[in-house]
Design an enzyme around this catalytic site. Sequence first.
Site, PDB file in Angstrom:
ATOM      1  N   PRO A  10     -18.430  34.065 -13.467  1.00  0.00           N
ATOM      2  CA  PRO A  10     -19.609  34.372 -14.292  1.00  0.00           C
ATOM      3  C   PRO A  10     -19.311  35.193 -15.538  1.00  0.00           C
ATOM      4  CG  PRO A  10     -19.540  35.828 -12.388  1.00  0.00           C
ATOM      5  CD  PRO A  10     -18.432  34.819 -12.197  1.00  0.00           C
ATOM      6  N   ARG A  11     -18.145  35.850 -15.601  1.00  0.00           N
ATOM      7  CA  ARG A  11     -17.836  36.681 -16.770  1.00  0.00           C
ATOM      8  C   ARG A  11     -17.207  35.884 -17.903  1.00  0.00           C
ATOM      9  NH1 ARG A  11     -13.915  39.776 -16.132  1.00  0.00           N
ATOM     10  NH2 ARG A  11     -13.226  39.023 -14.085  1.00  0.00           N
ATOM     11  N   LYS A  13     -16.614  32.786 -20.724  1.00  0.00           N
ATOM     12  CA  LYS A  13     -17.521  32.298 -21.770  1.00  0.00           C
ATOM     13  C   LYS A  13     -18.358  31.124 -21.272  1.00  0.00           C
ATOM     14  CE  LYS A  13     -14.687  34.074 -25.523  1.00  0.00           C
ATOM     15  NZ  LYS A  13     -13.810  33.776 -26.681  1.00  0.00           N
ATOM     16  N   MET A  14     -17.711  30.217 -20.524  1.00  0.00           N
ATOM     17  CA  MET A  14     -18.484  29.119 -19.932  1.00  0.00           C
ATOM     18  C   MET A  14     -19.372  29.632 -18.809  1.00  0.00           C
ATOM     19  SD  MET A  14     -18.424  25.823 -20.769  1.00  0.00           S
ATOM     20  CE  MET A  14     -18.334  24.793 -19.311  1.00  0.00           C
ATOM     21  N   THR A 101     -10.199  22.912 -14.825  1.00  0.00           N
ATOM     22  CA  THR A 101      -9.244  21.808 -14.861  1.00  0.00           C
ATOM     23  C   THR A 101      -7.932  22.223 -14.205  1.00  0.00           C
ATOM     24  OG1 THR A 101      -8.638  22.479 -17.111  1.00  0.00           O
ATOM     25  CG2 THR A 101     -10.267  20.738 -16.883  1.00  0.00           C
ATOM     26  N   PRO A 126     -13.854  17.096 -16.274  1.00  0.00           N
ATOM     27  CA  PRO A 126     -12.997  17.717 -17.292  1.00  0.00           C
ATOM     28  C   PRO A 126     -13.756  18.199 -18.527  1.00  0.00           C
ATOM     29  CG  PRO A 126     -11.991  15.720 -16.446  1.00  0.00           C
ATOM     30  CD  PRO A 126     -13.382  15.758 -15.909  1.00  0.00           C
ATOM     31  N   PHE A 128     -17.973  18.629 -19.884  1.00  0.00           N
ATOM     32  CA  PHE A 128     -19.401  18.433 -19.637  1.00  0.00           C
ATOM     33  C   PHE A 128     -20.165  17.984 -20.881  1.00  0.00           C
ATOM     34  CE2 PHE A 128     -18.433  21.410 -16.124  1.00  0.00           C
ATOM     35  CZ  PHE A 128     -19.016  20.717 -15.065  1.00  0.00           C
ATOM     36  N   HIS A 155      -8.136  24.079 -28.540  1.00  0.00           N
ATOM     37  CA  HIS A 155      -8.992  24.994 -27.792  1.00  0.00           C
ATOM     38  C   HIS A 155      -8.701  26.435 -28.189  1.00  0.00           C
ATOM     39  CE1 HIS A 155      -9.681  21.468 -25.242  1.00  0.00           C
ATOM     40  NE2 HIS A 155     -10.726  22.107 -24.757  1.00  0.00           N
ATOM     41  N   LYS A 159      -7.409  29.749 -23.283  1.00  0.00           N
ATOM     42  CA  LYS A 159      -7.343  28.647 -22.316  1.00  0.00           C
ATOM     43  C   LYS A 159      -5.985  28.656 -21.626  1.00  0.00           C
ATOM     44  CE  LYS A 159      -8.160  23.655 -21.851  1.00  0.00           C
ATOM     45  NZ  LYS A 159      -9.033  23.853 -20.668  1.00  0.00           N
ATOM     46  N   GLY A 165      -7.848  19.172 -19.564  1.00  0.00           N
ATOM     47  CA  GLY A 165      -8.287  18.118 -18.657  1.00  0.00           C
ATOM     48  C   GLY A 165      -8.903  16.950 -19.398  1.00  0.00           C
TER      49      GLY A 165
END
Length: 265
Positions: A10-11, A13-14, A101, A126, A128, A155, A159, A165
Amino acid sequence: MTINIVIAGPRGKMGSEAVKMVMNEPDFRLVACIDHKNNGKTLDTILPEVDRAIPIYEDAQACFQNHKNTDVLIELSVPAAGYKHTKTALEHKVRPVVGTTGFTETQLKEVDAFAQQQNVGCMIIPNFAVGAVLMMKFAKMAATYFPDVDIIEKHHDQKLDAPSGTAIKTAELIRENRQSKKQGHPEEKETIPGARGADLDGIKLHSVRLPGLVAHQEVIFGSPGQTLTIKHDSMNRASFMDGIKLCVNRVMEIKGLIYGLETIL
């Protein structure tokens, strides 16, 4: 019907974007989070935009044991934990929707078999973003006519896995419509190792990692006298939320593993 959800990561960015999406969706209910830090704390103490005391667990087993009503795990943590969290969720008949991924082909087969055995759905996605899925579909179509292709994915510099992915999935789809071949000059040599990128059945994959980027990919096809570039850019992580929402609803209806958003669009 209300869908009870646990979010892993949850912390991130996504993950933080997914927290906002779930809490704003009337048919979703966030019941807990899994995080390798902050065990025993509540989400409102680490994310200022959250106003509810959502419990945080370091251990996925403890999370699912304490929240037996969980329907879906949204897995957005890191590759090292993603596979473990997915298997643990399936053990508890919780349906994983996985954006993390780095799964190997062997792991994908194991997850599929386990989900079938547990009689629940699992989705490993991979990318959304709907636009990214269309990019992959168009690239697969083009590969019938353009067998020479490079994939450049870009990216943010935090990452962990490379290539992404999405790039791997794109190459796999291209390979379905393309005969294996070695690209470039038959006697070409890399004066610096890695200069020509990674190689998947002759398809070249290049990874860029820079601050300021989010998620970007271009697929460049070449043939005598022409090139074709298919490109997608995600400017922010809100672009992924519609895809996550779609998958959370769809995973409730399936059995076994679905890999890739393109399979349900």
